[in-house]
Write an enzyme that holds these catalytic residues in place. Structure first.
Site, PDB file in Angstrom:
ATOM      1  CB  SER A 143      -0.836   0.003   1.281  1.00  0.00           C
ATOM      2  OG  SER A 143      -1.509   1.233   1.467  1.00  0.00           O
ATOM      3  CE1 TYR A 156      -4.567  -2.035   4.969  1.00  0.00           C
ATOM      4  CE2 TYR A 156      -3.299  -0.036   4.585  1.00  0.00           C
ATOM      5  CZ  TYR A 156      -4.030  -1.111   4.099  1.00  0.00           C
ATOM      6  OH  TYR A 156      -4.217  -1.243   2.742  1.00  0.00           O
TER       7      TYR A 156
END
Ligand code: NAD
Length: 261
Positions: A143, A156
């Site tokens: 990401s 995350y």
């Protein structure tokens, strides 16, 4: 976009691929000729029908295998049940948005397990198969949050930074072999995972839905557009091509300029 590589004869295992980016990647690899194995932790008729739909439209073999990527033994069992694994796409992921002092410990554990540890287990199980086949591609869906941070996403961001690090280690350990390992770092892609975090983000920032999309999500994405799952699939197919044979240990950022800021 034209197909840039012929993947017939290869088998791709894509974790977390009954929706979103994983499903988009499964479609593009199948269109390039790869047999595909789809996965998630559910085992519904709909899950199997998604694989059947890909097989019917592209002519490749497509199967759905239920396996819970929060469990290391299930990750390894997925690769064992797949039979072949020339292309491994570690895509399964979850998200939780909360301030760190209110972040539930069980959410932290689940995010680290699914978004990071699963890739360790599947890679460990898949590399011997790639070596035996004399060709392999490990593609980790990290990401922009594997390279930068945002508030309220401690687990995350930690997991995705870890996944980028793991990618580099796998690349170094396979550098003299016909195996590559890279991470795709998407910016915001409108998928169920992003849709689900809008309510909590509205709460954390005291904003309405439109403000969250414009002022939080796309604020970081200079293109002001969501990336698409088809673009993620095309990037994965490129990483499987001969043109990408010397690309290893790197990140490809598909983020509308986010990480250029
Ligand atoms: P999504 O919710 O559509 O897909 C997540 C997939 O993971 C689903 O198929 C889900 O069933 C599966 N999954 C969840 N828990 C699992 C488990 N325990 N075992 C097996 N499968 C499990 O979301 P998405 O946006 O397509 O996310 C896919 C990946 O892309 C994730 O790793 C996510 O972090 C990453 N990503 C997404 C974006 C974005 O903007 N959508 C941006 C950057 C990175």
């Amino acid at each position: 976009m034209a197909i840039i590589t012929d993947l017939s004869g290869k088998t791709a295992v894509i974790t977390g691929s009954n929706s979103g980016i994983g499903l988009g990647i499964a479609w593009e690899l199948a269109r390039a000729g790869a047999d595909v194995i789809l996965n998630s932790f559910t085992d519904s008729a709909e899950d199997h029908a998604i694989a059947a739909g890909i097989a019917a439209e592209t002519g490749v073999a497509a199967r759905y295998i239920c396996a819970d990527m929060s469990r290391g033994d299930a990750c390894r069992a997925l690769i064992a049940r797949a039979g072949a694994c020339d292309i491994l796409v570690n895509n399964a992921g979850i998200q939780h948005v909360a301030a760190i002092d209110a972040f539930p410990a069980d959410k932290w554990d689940a995010i680290i397990a699914i978004n990071l540890s699963a890739a360790f287990h599947t890679t460990a199980a898949a590399l011997p198969r790639m070596r035996a086949a004399g060709w392999g591609r490990v593609i980790n869906i990290a990401s922009a949050h594997g390279l930068t941070a945002s508030p309220y996403k401690s687990a995350y961001v930690a997991a995705k930074h870890g996944l980028v690090g793991l990618t580099r280690v796998v690349a170094l350990e396979t550098a003299r072999e016909p195996v590559t390992a890279n991470a795709i770092c998407p910016g915001y892609v409108m998928t169920p995972l992003v849709e689900a975090q809008i309510p909590d983000t509205m709460k954390e920032y005291a904003m309405d839905r439109e403000q969250v999309i414009r002022d939080v999500m796309l604020a970081r994405q200079p293109s002001k557009e969501f990336a698409t799952v088809k673009q993620m699939g095309g990037t994965a197919a490129f990483l499987c091509s001969d043109a990408a044979a010397q690309i290893t240990g790197t990140t490809i950022n598909v983020d509308g300029g986010w990480t250029a800021l």
